[in-house]
Design an enzyme around this catalytic site. Structure first.
Site, PDB file in Angstrom:
ATOM      1  N   CYS A   1     -20.369  53.196  35.673  1.00 53.45           N
ATOM      2  CA  CYS A   1     -19.457  53.555  34.590  1.00 53.45           C
ATOM      3  C   CYS A   1     -19.635  52.580  33.428  1.00 53.45           C
ATOM      4  O   CYS A   1     -19.691  51.363  33.640  1.00 53.45           O
ATOM      5  CB  CYS A   1     -18.022  53.503  35.103  1.00 53.45           C
ATOM      6  SG  CYS A   1     -16.782  53.738  33.811  1.00 53.45           S
TER       7      CYS A   1
ATOM      8  N   THR B   1     -11.214  47.821  36.361  1.00 49.48           N
ATOM      9  CA  THR B   1     -10.919  49.002  35.533  1.00 49.48           C
ATOM     10  C   THR B   1      -9.728  49.804  36.037  1.00 49.48           C
ATOM     11  O   THR B   1      -9.039  50.440  35.246  1.00 49.48           O
ATOM     12  CB  THR B   1     -12.137  49.942  35.454  1.00 49.48           C
ATOM     13  OG1 THR B   1     -12.517  50.330  36.778  1.00 49.48           O
ATOM     14  CG2 THR B   1     -13.303  49.276  34.747  1.00 49.48           C
TER      15      THR B   1
ATOM     16  N   ASN C   1      -8.121  53.604  42.647  1.00 50.39           N
ATOM     17  CA  ASN C   1      -7.212  54.212  41.673  1.00 50.39           C
ATOM     18  C   ASN C   1      -6.261  55.205  42.338  1.00 50.39           C
ATOM     19  O   ASN C   1      -5.118  55.352  41.908  1.00 50.39           O
ATOM     20  CB  ASN C   1      -7.997  54.853  40.514  1.00 50.39           C
ATOM     21  CG  ASN C   1      -8.751  56.094  40.911  1.00 50.39           C
ATOM     22  OD1 ASN C   1      -8.200  57.179  40.949  1.00 50.39           O
ATOM     23  ND2 ASN C   1     -10.039  55.963  41.190  1.00 50.39           N
TER      24      ASN C   1
ATOM     25  N   HIS D   1     -16.052  57.051  45.219  1.00 52.61           N
ATOM     26  CA  HIS D   1     -15.209  56.982  46.401  1.00 52.61           C
ATOM     27  C   HIS D   1     -14.571  58.335  46.688  1.00 52.61           C
ATOM     28  O   HIS D   1     -13.372  58.547  46.480  1.00 52.61           O
ATOM     29  CB  HIS D   1     -14.137  55.902  46.234  1.00 52.61           C
ATOM     30  CG  HIS D   1     -14.628  54.544  46.603  1.00 52.61           C
ATOM     31  ND1 HIS D   1     -14.012  53.378  46.214  1.00 52.61           N
ATOM     32  CD2 HIS D   1     -15.697  54.159  47.344  1.00 52.61           C
ATOM     33  CE1 HIS D   1     -14.674  52.339  46.699  1.00 52.61           C
ATOM     34  NE2 HIS D   1     -15.706  52.789  47.377  1.00 52.61           N
TER      35      HIS D   1
ATOM     36  N   HIS E   1     -13.482  44.990  46.647  1.00 52.42           N
ATOM     37  CA  HIS E   1     -13.851  46.283  46.066  1.00 52.42           C
ATOM     38  C   HIS E   1     -15.266  46.176  45.474  1.00 52.42           C
ATOM     39  O   HIS E   1     -15.600  45.165  44.844  1.00 52.42           O
ATOM     40  CB  HIS E   1     -12.860  46.674  44.974  1.00 52.42           C
ATOM     41  CG  HIS E   1     -12.997  48.084  44.506  1.00 52.42           C
ATOM     42  ND1 HIS E   1     -13.965  48.479  43.606  1.00 52.42           N
ATOM     43  CD2 HIS E   1     -12.302  49.206  44.822  1.00 52.42           C
ATOM     44  CE1 HIS E   1     -13.849  49.775  43.389  1.00 52.42           C
ATOM     45  NE2 HIS E   1     -12.858  50.240  44.112  1.00 52.42           N
TER      46      HIS E   1
ATOM     47  N   SER F   1     -10.521  55.005  47.661  1.00 57.65           N
ATOM     48  CA  SER F   1     -10.385  54.973  46.208  1.00 57.65           C
ATOM     49  C   SER F   1      -9.251  54.054  45.767  1.00 57.65           C
ATOM     50  O   SER F   1      -8.078  54.282  46.091  1.00 57.65           O
ATOM     51  CB  SER F   1     -10.140  56.395  45.685  1.00 57.65           C
ATOM     52  OG  SER F   1      -9.718  56.377  44.344  1.00 57.65           O
TER      53      SER F   1
ATOM     54  N   GLU G   1     -16.694  47.380  42.853  1.00 53.94           N
ATOM     55  CA  GLU G   1     -16.726  47.111  41.413  1.00 53.94           C
ATOM     56  C   GLU G   1     -16.520  45.627  41.127  1.00 53.94           C
ATOM     57  O   GLU G   1     -17.241  45.015  40.337  1.00 53.94           O
ATOM     58  CB  GLU G   1     -15.637  47.919  40.691  1.00 53.94           C
ATOM     59  CG  GLU G   1     -15.534  47.602  39.203  1.00 53.94           C
ATOM     60  CD  GLU G   1     -14.308  48.188  38.536  1.00 53.94           C
ATOM     61  OE1 GLU G   1     -13.739  47.518  37.652  1.00 53.94           O
ATOM     62  OE2 GLU G   1     -13.907  49.322  38.900  1.00 53.94           O
TER      63      GLU G   1
ATOM     64  N   HIS H   1     -19.495  52.315  40.537  1.00 51.76           N
ATOM     65  CA  HIS H   1     -18.831  51.010  40.551  1.00 51.76           C
ATOM     66  C   HIS H   1     -19.765  49.873  40.143  1.00 51.76           C
ATOM     67  O   HIS H   1     -19.336  48.720  40.027  1.00 51.76           O
ATOM     68  CB  HIS H   1     -18.279  50.709  41.948  1.00 51.76           C
ATOM     69  CG  HIS H   1     -17.216  51.674  42.388  1.00 51.76           C
ATOM     70  ND1 HIS H   1     -17.415  52.570  43.399  1.00 51.76           N
ATOM     71  CD2 HIS H   1     -15.964  51.895  41.932  1.00 51.76           C
ATOM     72  CE1 HIS H   1     -16.330  53.294  43.562  1.00 51.76           C
ATOM     73  NE2 HIS H   1     -15.431  52.914  42.684  1.00 51.76           N
TER      74      HIS H   1
ATOM     75  N   CYS I   1     -12.602  61.491  36.086  1.00 52.32           N
ATOM     76  CA  CYS I   1     -12.624  60.799  34.797  1.00 52.32           C
ATOM     77  C   CYS I   1     -14.051  60.875  34.243  1.00 52.32           C
ATOM     78  O   CYS I   1     -14.968  61.357  34.915  1.00 52.32           O
ATOM     79  CB  CYS I   1     -12.206  59.332  34.969  1.00 52.32           C
ATOM     80  SG  CYS I   1     -13.360  58.365  35.981  1.00 52.32           S
TER      81      CYS I   1
END
Length: 304
Positions: free
Chosen positions: A95, A166, A224, A40, A123, A222, A125, A73, A12
């Site tokens: 990000c 996110t 996501n 990650h 996590h 990860s 983030e 993150h 991304c």
């Protein structure tokens, strides 16, 4: 038989930006560091280490004059302040979507509001975002939201600011938000799910509903990637989450007419291509070769 690759699989914007920034810093600065994994993906992290970027999990290990790259993150506010006071140069590869949520959290704290974040408490983030507002409440979904409100009914009257990690699954965020809006008297909310994440999740769900086997490529750390696997598992009976092509099981495509392939936002294009090629080669070995008319005629004579 065919393999269908999801259109948005792979890096991304935030991950691509972080990796490019790290590579540029490595070229310009000797002896720079990353604090934890930049993204990650173990393969990418190892490549960055080979390029001369050291890795440490301990901020105290960094000294005055060192250069450290802040991971995609983000990092806890107290850690950044300690590094700045020590004279460590920081290259911010966080990000922009994460930075936006940090600012929302800080604003909520300044206004005396309770910041509620829908996400995974451990996590990186989420831990970074939570540090920007003392008393941040992290809930992993609707059940946690209901429990939190039930434990103390007075929480229903608190001024709340709600947002999402996110990479949060949209259904989880929206269901949790629905409960908060229904039960609480003063809720403001922000849709902070990354557009790229939502697009990948939507594509994965649609693709998984059309195939016999679904393969999701990404690091096991990860979030996501894990969420993509969860989403695909609701639509497809056979889902494999792997990090590299070598992890594909032998004959995993047996009985399959159409296979789908997607990847997490921190998975390099090279690894995705590697998996796609392996799947395509597996299909070739499974597809029977067409017999010539003469061969079929010869068999029919033998049968007679």
């Amino acid at each position: 038989m065919q393999v269908i690759l999801a259109e948005s699989a792979g890096f991304c914007y935030g991950v691509k930006r972080a990796v490019e920034l790290a590579q540029k810093t490595a070229e310009e600065t000797k002896g720079c560091w990353m604090l934890g994994d930049l993204i990650h993906n173990a393969h990418v992290v190892e490549e960055l280490r080979s390029a001369g970027i050291g890795k440490t999990e301990d901020p105290a290990a960094l000294r005055h004059g060192d250069t450290v790259i802040i991971r995609s993150h983000g990092e806890r506010r107290d850690v950044l302040e300690a590094l700045a006071a020590k004279g460590v140069r920081m290259v911010d590869a966080a990000c922009p979507n994460v930075t936006r949520i940090q600012k929302l959290a800080a604003k909520a704290g300044e206004e005396g509001r309770t910041f509620v974040l829908i996400g995974e408490a451990r996590h990186p983030e989420v831990m970074a975002i939570a540090s920007y507002c003392p008393g941040t409440v992290v809930l992993d979904g609707p059940e946690a939201a209901e429990t939190w409100l039930r434990e103390d009914p007075s929480r229903r009257d608190l001024p709340l600011t709600a947002a999402a990690q996110t990479t949060c699954i949209r259904e989880i965020f929206e269901t949790s938000l629905k409960i908060l809006k229904k039960e609480c008297t003063n809720v403001e909310f922000f849709d902070t799910i990354c557009n790229a994440t939502h697009k990948r999740q939507s594509e994965a769900a649609e693709l998984a509903s059309q195939v016999d086997v679904m393969v999701v490529v990404g690091d096991r750390k990860s979030a996501n990637t894990k969420h993509l696997t969860e989403i695909c598992s609701r639509q497809c009976p056979a889902v494999y989450q792997i990090e590299r092509a070598e992890e594909l099981k032998r004959d995993f495509l047996t009985g399959c007419s159409v296979a789908g392939l997607t990847a997490g936002a921190s998975t390099p294009a090279g690894i995705i291509k590697e998996v796609y090629t392996t799947m395509s080669e597996e299909i070739k070995t499974m597809e029977p070769t067409e017999e010539s008319f003469e061969e079929m005629l010869e068999k029919s004579f033998k049968t007679l």
